[in-house]
Design an enzyme around this catalytic site. Structure first.
Site, PDB file in Angstrom:
ATOM      1  N   ASP A  41      24.397 -15.220 -14.693  1.00  0.00           N
ATOM      2  CA  ASP A  41      23.783 -14.327 -15.687  1.00  0.00           C
ATOM      3  C   ASP A  41      24.757 -13.254 -16.165  1.00  0.00           C
ATOM      4  O   ASP A  41      24.346 -12.162 -16.561  1.00  0.00           O
ATOM      5  CB  ASP A  41      22.516 -13.651 -15.124  1.00  0.00           C
ATOM      6  CG  ASP A  41      21.552 -14.647 -14.511  1.00  0.00           C
ATOM      7  OD1 ASP A  41      21.232 -15.636 -15.190  1.00  0.00           O
ATOM      8  OD2 ASP A  41      21.136 -14.449 -13.349  1.00  0.00           O
ATOM      9  N   HIS A  63      21.192 -19.935 -20.651  1.00  0.00           N
ATOM     10  CA  HIS A  63      21.794 -18.820 -21.355  1.00  0.00           C
ATOM     11  C   HIS A  63      21.326 -18.826 -22.800  1.00  0.00           C
ATOM     12  O   HIS A  63      20.892 -19.848 -23.329  1.00  0.00           O
ATOM     13  CB  HIS A  63      23.326 -18.842 -21.276  1.00  0.00           C
ATOM     14  CG  HIS A  63      23.937 -20.144 -21.670  1.00  0.00           C
ATOM     15  ND1 HIS A  63      24.344 -21.076 -20.740  1.00  0.00           N
ATOM     16  CD2 HIS A  63      24.211 -20.682 -22.877  1.00  0.00           C
ATOM     17  CE1 HIS A  63      24.847 -22.126 -21.367  1.00  0.00           C
ATOM     18  NE2 HIS A  63      24.775 -21.919 -22.659  1.00  0.00           N
TER      19      HIS A  63
END
Length: 429
Positions: A13, A41
């Site tokens: 992340d 993502h």
């Protein structure tokens, strides 16, 4: 120009999607080399959000994109994600998307096993996405996986399914779960075979030919190096190797074809799921970072745990991955804080150490040692030049460089791809 590996240096992340999208203009080919559809993502292109978890980011830009042999492929999710992108106007044809013929498949039985284990049956809750990633890798290592190429050989597929089910049905009996019928699994695979086979290729040969022609390759890592099965916070890790070296084994390109390793790191730290997190802030600071940074998982929607930047961990991953430069993301999230802390070392049983030990017990006992820096009030959000940054923000960046032992090559100041400050071009090396 060089071939570049992008790797997360924290627990995932870190903003790899945006950086890969930004770098893709300089690349001819984008390669996914590990993981599955467990790490998502978001790309923001012309104000449109594209959420990816399996397909390479280059597809949004019309670049040749490859899913390498190191990736575990859920064929049903592949079909769903493909349709979703096409519905958003992205043209996806076999000419720009190839899947390694020897990539293992994730099956429904893998998802079942993952969910059963996470329910507490195994006695250890890891915090997986329950998407079958780990069990699929287990079958790969156990030499019983069904691979993409097997879908093209219907006459031998049933024998491979029966061999696989000898293992899985024994597990299911032991867990009190209904066994799987071989014909049902065969039919499940045949339903998607025609959707995935047009994209199948011997991708290592394609990459070799492209490299010899002078094409430039961008290797897109998923998750983060601290989730690596060997070097992460074991057992709270993923089931694949996430360090930069996996770019070679997960694609079929040799180490000599890798010219630059770009690490991605947030200006603070986050983690999803269980496991040690020395700098976690279970307080107002943690809440501030989570809200300002929109820290919720793309795939699961789970709230991420938040904390200060941990230079010890990032330095450790910089060393293991051979990182030559860092893309520092989400600096703008820190705007407005009076002071910012950075972890510069650990205390373990009364002694100062400069690395994270491998044992779970030691990891749970380390205490962070902080240095406190002055924050900044001037906004860094949407800054496009180094000169636009507040003095204290520049000092923060320089201090991080000193602590982790490598330079900041790119700086991201918002989710928009244009809000990126280039300091050193990875493809120019």
């Amino acid at each position: 120009m060089a071939n570049v590996v992008v790797v997360g240096t924290q627990w995932g992340d870190e903003g790899k999607g945006k950086i890969v999208d930004w770098l893709s203009e300089r690349a001819d080919i984008i390669v996914r080399y590990q993981g599955g559809h467990n790490a998502g993502h978001t790309l923001v292109v012309n104000g449109v959000n594209y959420k990816l978890s399996l397909l390479p980011s280059g597809l949004v830009r019309g670049k040749l994109s490859i899913i390498g042999n190191g990736v575990v492929v859920d064929p049903h999710h592949f079909v769903v994600e493909l349709k979703k992108l096409r519905d958003q106007g992205v043209k996806i044809v076999p000419e720009i998307l190839r899947i390694a013929e020897n990539a293992p498949l994730i099956l429904s039985l893998h998802r079942d096993l993952d969910a059963i284990r996470e329910s507490g049956f195994s006695g250890l809750k890891i915090g997986t996405t329950k998407r079958g990633i780990g069990p699929a890798y287990e079958d790969k290592v156990g030499r019983r996986a069904i691979r993409v190429m097997d879908l093209a050989e219907a006459n031998t597929l049933m024998a491979k399914i029966k061999r696989l089910l000898r293992h899985h049905n024994a597990l299911r009996r032991g867990m009190g779960v209904a066994e799987i019928d071989s014909q049902a699994l065969y039919d499940e695979l045949m339903q998607v075979a025609d959707e995935i086979l047009p994209f199948m290729d011997c991708t290592w040969r394609l990459l070799d030919e492209s490299y010899r022609m002078g094409k430039h390759v961008l290797f897109e890592g998923a998750q983060g190096a601290l989730l690596d099965n060997d070097f992460g916070t074991y057992p709270y890790v993923t089931s694949s190797n996430t360090v930069a070296g996996q770019a070679c084994t997960g694609s079929g390109m040799g180490p000599g074809a890798i010219h630059y390793v770009l690490g991605i790191a947030k200006a603070y730290t986050t983690r999803v799921g269980e496991g040690p997190f020395p700098t976690e802030q279970i307080n107002d600071i943690g809440e501030f970072l989570g809200i300002r940074g929109h820290e919720f998982g793309v795939v699961t929607g789970r709230k991420r745990r938040c904390g200060w930047f941990d230079a010890v961990l990032v330095r450790q991953m910089v060393t293991i991955c051979g990182v030559q430069g860092i893309a520092l993301t989400k600096l703008d999230v820190l705007d407005g804080l009076d002071e910012i802390k950075v972890c510069v070392g650990y205390e373990l049983d009364g002694k100062r150490i400069d690395y994270l030990p491998s044992s779970m017990g030691a990891q749970s006992r380390v205490k962070p040692i902080y240095e406190t820096l002055e924050g900044w009030k001037q906004a860094t959000a949407h800054a496009l030049k180094w000169e636009d940054l507040p003095v204290q923000a520049i000092k923060y960046i320089r201090y991080i460089e000193e602590l982790i032992g490598t330079q900041v090559a790119l700086l991201s100041t918002s989710p928009e791809r244009e809000d990126t400050i280039l300091i050193t071009d990875p493809f120019a090396n």
